[in-house]
Design a protein around this motif. Structure first.
Motif, PDB file in Angstrom:
ATOM      1  N   ASN A 241       6.534   0.268  -1.991  1.00 45.93           N
ATOM      2  CA  ASN A 241       7.618   0.954  -1.755  1.00 45.93           C
ATOM      3  C   ASN A 241       8.808   0.430  -2.609  1.00 45.93           C
ATOM      4  O   ASN A 241       8.447  -0.522  -3.349  1.00 45.93           O
ATOM      5  CB  ASN A 241       7.878   0.797  -0.219  1.00 45.93           C
ATOM      6  N   GLU A 242      10.087   1.097  -2.601  1.00 46.61           N
ATOM      7  CA  GLU A 242      11.300   0.896  -3.496  1.00 46.61           C
ATOM      8  C   GLU A 242      11.720  -0.629  -3.102  1.00 46.61           C
ATOM      9  O   GLU A 242      12.490  -1.154  -3.970  1.00 46.61           O
ATOM     10  CB  GLU A 242      12.194   2.076  -3.097  1.00 46.61           C
ATOM     11  N   ASN A 243      11.142  -1.237  -1.896  1.00 45.52           N
ATOM     12  CA  ASN A 243      11.723  -2.640  -1.688  1.00 45.52           C
ATOM     13  C   ASN A 243      10.672  -3.637  -2.142  1.00 45.52           C
ATOM     14  O   ASN A 243      11.118  -4.906  -1.869  1.00 45.52           O
ATOM     15  CB  ASN A 243      12.005  -2.725  -0.211  1.00 45.52           C
TER      16      ASN A 243
ATOM     17  N   THR B  85       5.059   2.520  -7.563  1.00 40.25           N
ATOM     18  CA  THR B  85       5.977   2.465  -6.702  1.00 40.25           C
ATOM     19  C   THR B  85       6.181   3.707  -6.192  1.00 40.25           C
ATOM     20  O   THR B  85       6.198   4.885  -6.926  1.00 40.25           O
ATOM     21  CB  THR B  85       7.291   1.975  -7.272  1.00 40.25           C
ATOM     22  N   GLY B  86       6.160   3.941  -4.830  1.00 36.75           N
ATOM     23  CA  GLY B  86       6.404   5.434  -4.144  1.00 36.75           C
ATOM     24  C   GLY B  86       6.333   5.447  -2.748  1.00 36.75           C
ATOM     25  O   GLY B  86       6.546   4.124  -2.197  1.00 36.75           O
ATOM     26  N   ARG B  87       5.719   6.326  -2.165  1.00 36.39           N
ATOM     27  CA  ARG B  87       5.582   6.312  -0.649  1.00 36.39           C
ATOM     28  C   ARG B  87       4.180   6.500  -0.388  1.00 36.39           C
ATOM     29  O   ARG B  87       3.515   6.830  -1.168  1.00 36.39           O
ATOM     30  CB  ARG B  87       6.299   7.552  -0.317  1.00 36.39           C
TER      31      ARG B  87
END
Length: 115
Positions: free
Chosen positions: A65-67, A45-47
């Protein structure tokens, strides 16, 4: 007699090693061609930009992503060098990208270049 049996067993073991190595490579290539995760697969999880250019040989990694949305899948070659990305989502402010789309990587002078 026992020596011959042992030799034959050893030869069979060596043969199966060779084919399993080749079939691992073939399976890794097939997964990449189909856009599927490889047998050796991780998630993170990240960008965008958070995946490394070096990884486990013949593996893949997904970036969420965080979603929980899949942003990218990255494939690593037999040496653990990035070889291919599939981008599922990223900034498209110029509206010039179709998703998903792919990017080949090339290594030049020991440095990765994304195309």
């Amino acid at each position: 007699e026992d020596v011959k049996k042992a030799q034959k067993k050893w030869e069979e073991a060596e043969k199966s090693k060779g084919t399993s190595g080749a079939s691992e490579q073939e399976a890794a290539e097939k997964a990449k061609q189909e856009g599927k995760p490889r047998e050796k697969h991780k998630t993170k999880t990240g960008r965008s930009g958070d995946l490394k250019t070096k990884g486990e040989p013949n593996s893949s990694e997904d970036l969420y992503n965080e979603n929980g949305e899949l942003l990218q899948r990255r494939y690593y070659d037999k040496n653990g060098n990035v070889e291919y990305d599939i981008d599922y989502k990223h900034d498209n402010s110029h509206n010039n990208h179709k998703f998903p789309h792919g990017h080949e990587w090339e290594w030049k002078d020991g440095k990765p270049i994304r195309h």
